[in-house]
Design a protein around this motif. Sequence first.
Motif, PDB file in Angstrom:
ATOM      1  N   ARG A 175     105.104 -30.820 -69.457  1.00 49.10           N
ATOM      2  CA  ARG A 175     105.548 -31.222 -68.111  1.00 49.10           C
ATOM      3  C   ARG A 175     106.189 -32.610 -68.094  1.00 49.10           C
ATOM      4  N   CYS A 176     105.863 -33.430 -69.095  1.00 50.49           N
ATOM      5  CA  CYS A 176     106.379 -34.804 -69.096  1.00 50.49           C
ATOM      6  C   CYS A 176     107.901 -34.846 -69.166  1.00 50.49           C
ATOM      7  N   ARG A 177     108.511 -33.765 -69.694  1.00 50.43           N
ATOM      8  CA  ARG A 177     109.975 -33.759 -69.816  1.00 50.43           C
ATOM      9  C   ARG A 177     110.668 -33.543 -68.477  1.00 50.43           C
TER      10      ARG A 177
ATOM     11  N   GLU B  58     108.423 -36.548 -63.115  1.00 50.87           N
ATOM     12  CA  GLU B  58     108.333 -38.011 -63.177  1.00 50.87           C
ATOM     13  C   GLU B  58     107.023 -38.459 -62.524  1.00 50.87           C
ATOM     14  N   PRO B  59     106.134 -39.110 -63.278  1.00 52.68           N
ATOM     15  CA  PRO B  59     104.857 -39.514 -62.682  1.00 52.68           C
ATOM     16  C   PRO B  59     105.025 -40.710 -61.743  1.00 52.68           C
ATOM     17  N   ALA B  60     104.170 -40.762 -60.711  1.00 53.29           N
ATOM     18  CA  ALA B  60     104.199 -41.899 -59.782  1.00 53.29           C
ATOM     19  C   ALA B  60     103.111 -42.886 -60.179  1.00 53.29           C
TER      20      ALA B  60
ATOM     21  N   LYS C  91      94.993 -47.482 -70.331  1.00 47.78           N
ATOM     22  CA  LYS C  91      95.055 -46.053 -69.985  1.00 47.78           C
ATOM     23  C   LYS C  91      96.409 -45.447 -70.352  1.00 47.78           C
ATOM     24  N   HIS C  92      97.485 -46.078 -69.922  1.00 50.63           N
ATOM     25  CA  HIS C  92      98.811 -45.502 -70.169  1.00 50.63           C
ATOM     26  C   HIS C  92      99.108 -45.531 -71.676  1.00 50.63           C
ATOM     27  N   PRO C  93      99.668 -44.437 -72.213  1.00 47.04           N
ATOM     28  CA  PRO C  93      99.950 -44.412 -73.654  1.00 47.04           C
ATOM     29  C   PRO C  93     100.821 -45.582 -74.125  1.00 47.04           C
ATOM     30  N   TYR C  94     101.731 -46.047 -73.279  1.00 44.27           N
ATOM     31  CA  TYR C  94     102.561 -47.195 -73.682  1.00 44.27           C
ATOM     32  C   TYR C  94     101.711 -48.465 -73.755  1.00 44.27           C
TER      33      TYR C  94
ATOM     34  N   SER D 167     100.852 -44.919 -64.119  1.00 42.40           N
ATOM     35  CA  SER D 167     101.897 -43.934 -63.882  1.00 42.40           C
ATOM     36  C   SER D 167     101.957 -43.002 -65.090  1.00 42.40           C
ATOM     37  N   CYS D 168     101.155 -41.933 -65.050  1.00 39.65           N
ATOM     38  CA  CYS D 168     101.091 -41.004 -66.185  1.00 39.65           C
ATOM     39  C   CYS D 168     100.494 -39.679 -65.718  1.00 39.65           C
ATOM     40  N   LEU D 169     101.096 -38.566 -66.155  1.00 35.05           N
ATOM     41  CA  LEU D 169     100.620 -37.249 -65.713  1.00 35.05           C
ATOM     42  C   LEU D 169      99.216 -36.939 -66.224  1.00 35.05           C
ATOM     43  N   LEU D 170      98.776 -37.651 -67.257  1.00 33.59           N
ATOM     44  CA  LEU D 170      97.417 -37.408 -67.781  1.00 33.59           C
ATOM     45  C   LEU D 170      96.343 -37.905 -66.811  1.00 33.59           C
ATOM     46  N   TYR D 171      96.754 -38.702 -65.825  1.00 33.53           N
ATOM     47  CA  TYR D 171      95.785 -39.264 -64.872  1.00 33.53           C
ATOM     48  C   TYR D 171      96.044 -38.765 -63.456  1.00 33.53           C
TER      49      TYR D 171
ATOM     50  N   GLY E 257     112.300 -36.651 -66.368  1.00 40.86           N
ATOM     51  CA  GLY E 257     110.837 -36.644 -66.256  1.00 40.86           C
ATOM     52  C   GLY E 257     110.266 -38.028 -66.457  1.00 40.86           C
ATOM     53  N   CYS E 258     109.205 -38.124 -67.250  1.00 45.12           N
ATOM     54  CA  CYS E 258     108.640 -39.439 -67.567  1.00 45.12           C
ATOM     55  C   CYS E 258     109.563 -40.120 -68.573  1.00 45.12           C
ATOM     56  N   SER E 259     110.033 -41.314 -68.250  1.00 47.21           N
ATOM     57  CA  SER E 259     111.020 -41.971 -69.116  1.00 47.21           C
ATOM     58  C   SER E 259     110.438 -42.353 -70.475  1.00 47.21           C
ATOM     59  N   PHE E 260     109.113 -42.303 -70.603  1.00 44.65           N
ATOM     60  CA  PHE E 260     108.480 -42.654 -71.881  1.00 44.65           C
ATOM     61  C   PHE E 260     108.298 -41.422 -72.778  1.00 44.65           C
ATOM     62  N   HIS E 261     108.620 -40.215 -72.253  1.00 48.16           N
ATOM     63  CA  HIS E 261     108.227 -39.005 -72.997  1.00 48.16           C
ATOM     64  C   HIS E 261     108.818 -38.881 -74.403  1.00 48.16           C
ATOM     65  N   PRO E 262     110.072 -39.336 -74.656  1.00 46.91           N
ATOM     66  CA  PRO E 262     110.569 -39.168 -76.044  1.00 46.91           C
ATOM     67  C   PRO E 262     109.770 -39.965 -77.077  1.00 46.91           C
ATOM     68  N   ARG E 263     109.025 -40.973 -76.643  1.00 44.21           N
ATOM     69  CA  ARG E 263     108.286 -41.823 -77.597  1.00 44.21           C
ATOM     70  C   ARG E 263     106.773 -41.669 -77.451  1.00 44.21           C
ATOM     71  N   CYS E 264     106.337 -40.888 -76.471  1.00 41.59           N
ATOM     72  CA  CYS E 264     104.910 -40.870 -76.137  1.00 41.59           C
ATOM     73  C   CYS E 264     104.110 -39.989 -77.104  1.00 41.59           C
ATOM     74  N   PRO E 265     103.074 -40.544 -77.748  1.00 42.31           N
ATOM     75  CA  PRO E 265     102.264 -39.740 -78.667  1.00 42.31           C
ATOM     76  C   PRO E 265     101.376 -38.720 -77.947  1.00 42.31           C
ATOM     77  N   GLU E 266     101.228 -38.848 -76.618  1.00 42.91           N
ATOM     78  CA  GLU E 266     100.337 -37.942 -75.880  1.00 42.91           C
ATOM     79  C   GLU E 266     101.096 -37.024 -74.934  1.00 42.91           C
ATOM     80  N   ALA E 267     102.426 -36.959 -75.091  1.00 48.26           N
ATOM     81  CA  ALA E 267     103.245 -36.195 -74.138  1.00 48.26           C
ATOM     82  C   ALA E 267     102.871 -34.710 -74.114  1.00 48.26           C
ATOM     83  N   ILE E 268     102.932 -34.142 -72.916  1.00 43.59           N
ATOM     84  CA  ILE E 268     102.748 -32.704 -72.747  1.00 43.59           C
ATOM     85  C   ILE E 268     104.064 -32.129 -72.215  1.00 43.59           C
TER      86      ILE E 268
HETATM   87 FE1  SF4 Z   1     103.142 -39.824 -71.953  1.00 41.82          FE
HETATM   88 FE2  SF4 Z   1     103.467 -37.804 -70.291  1.00 41.82          FE
HETATM   89 FE3  SF4 Z   1     101.937 -39.835 -69.584  1.00 41.82          FE
HETATM   90 FE4  SF4 Z   1     104.592 -40.097 -69.731  1.00 41.82          FE
HETATM   91  S1  SF4 Z   1     103.461 -38.810 -68.312  1.00 41.82           S
HETATM   92  S2  SF4 Z   1     103.078 -41.514 -70.496  1.00 41.82           S
HETATM   93  S3  SF4 Z   1     105.050 -38.817 -71.472  1.00 41.82           S
HETATM   94  S4  SF4 Z   1     101.558 -38.412 -71.251  1.00 41.82           S
END
Ligand code: SF4
Length: 349
Positions: A320-322, A325-327, A269-272, A340-344, A307-318
Amino acid sequence: MKGFWLNIELNLVRVEKNGKRIGENGMLLKVRDLEVAFSSRKGGKKALVRAVNGVSFDVRKGETLGLVGESGCGKTTLGRALLRLTPVPVKGKIWYDGQAIEAIGGRDFRSLRSEMQMIFQDPFSSLNPRMTIGQMLGEVLSVHKAVPRVEAKKKIHELLDVVGLNSEYFNRYPHEFSGGQRQRIGIARALAVGPRIIVCDEPVSALDVSIQSQIINLLNDLQKEFGLTYIFIAHDLSVVKYISDRVAVMYLGKIVEIADAEELYDSPKHPYTKALMSAIPLPELSGKKERILLKGDLPGPLDMPTGCSFHPRCPEAIDRCRSVEPALKPLCEGSERQVSCLLYEKEVC
Ligand code: SF4
């Protein structure tokens, strides 16, 4: 009520007479908000590097929890923190078998150390080159008072036998063994004191592929025989899938997804996690899959993104991710799978 030792030969499986010594709901280890921070310098100022940053998870009795992620994501530090082997104090709470670890001291802590053991990536560096295998295992048994002195030799022979080593190796030195044999010695050393949980830190990474499978099979056999619980740290995702019941994925000191191993590998599920899974080589006949290439490098520990520490590399970032911080939370109510992702944010089951 005190536990008693069930396995007569090797004293490896400890159970409670009323069958309840496995902690609440069968949990052996409960970890909440664990943090390990090292001080560093940035621009002449002191700064804190959080190698493990607010990690929470449970480990059930008898399961193997795999821990994966890129080098530097904090998985080895996390494994060491569980055993109180980090050079800095650990924040957060760890309950072992229902008991808060920080409240355990003195003789009880030595007993806890026996029950929580570690197997290292490079067994050679953790073996004393001046001691024979018999002397080394004898020392472990003596320090932990695992068996009466007169029974030590017999027990060492049993240990060598159980890890598939000839008992004639008793008087050999570490340099006389191959890499696979040295890892078997490392496993025997961990088993010597009757552990219930073993943190396996990259135990097969330094071995040839054919030897890797022998060690993995040995770990599987020992788990069944002695009811062991493993935390298995590795960067080889195929190995982790093979041995694990559940898998936790770490990124920059945090768990970003944790799920049943089959589910995680079949539908990350998580983009990473998706990017990690896309990098697993497939057998030629099993079809093609698209490799997800992550942009950029792992950020430095002193330059953690907002925000989400993965956002600079995430292909699905929106957007709000900047900033948000998702829980880590269940995919839906009652689900054991956590992401742990705002998409979920909305329930997905
Ligand atoms: Fe990617 Fe945003 Fe989910 Fe982080 S919260 S993994 S940046 S979509």
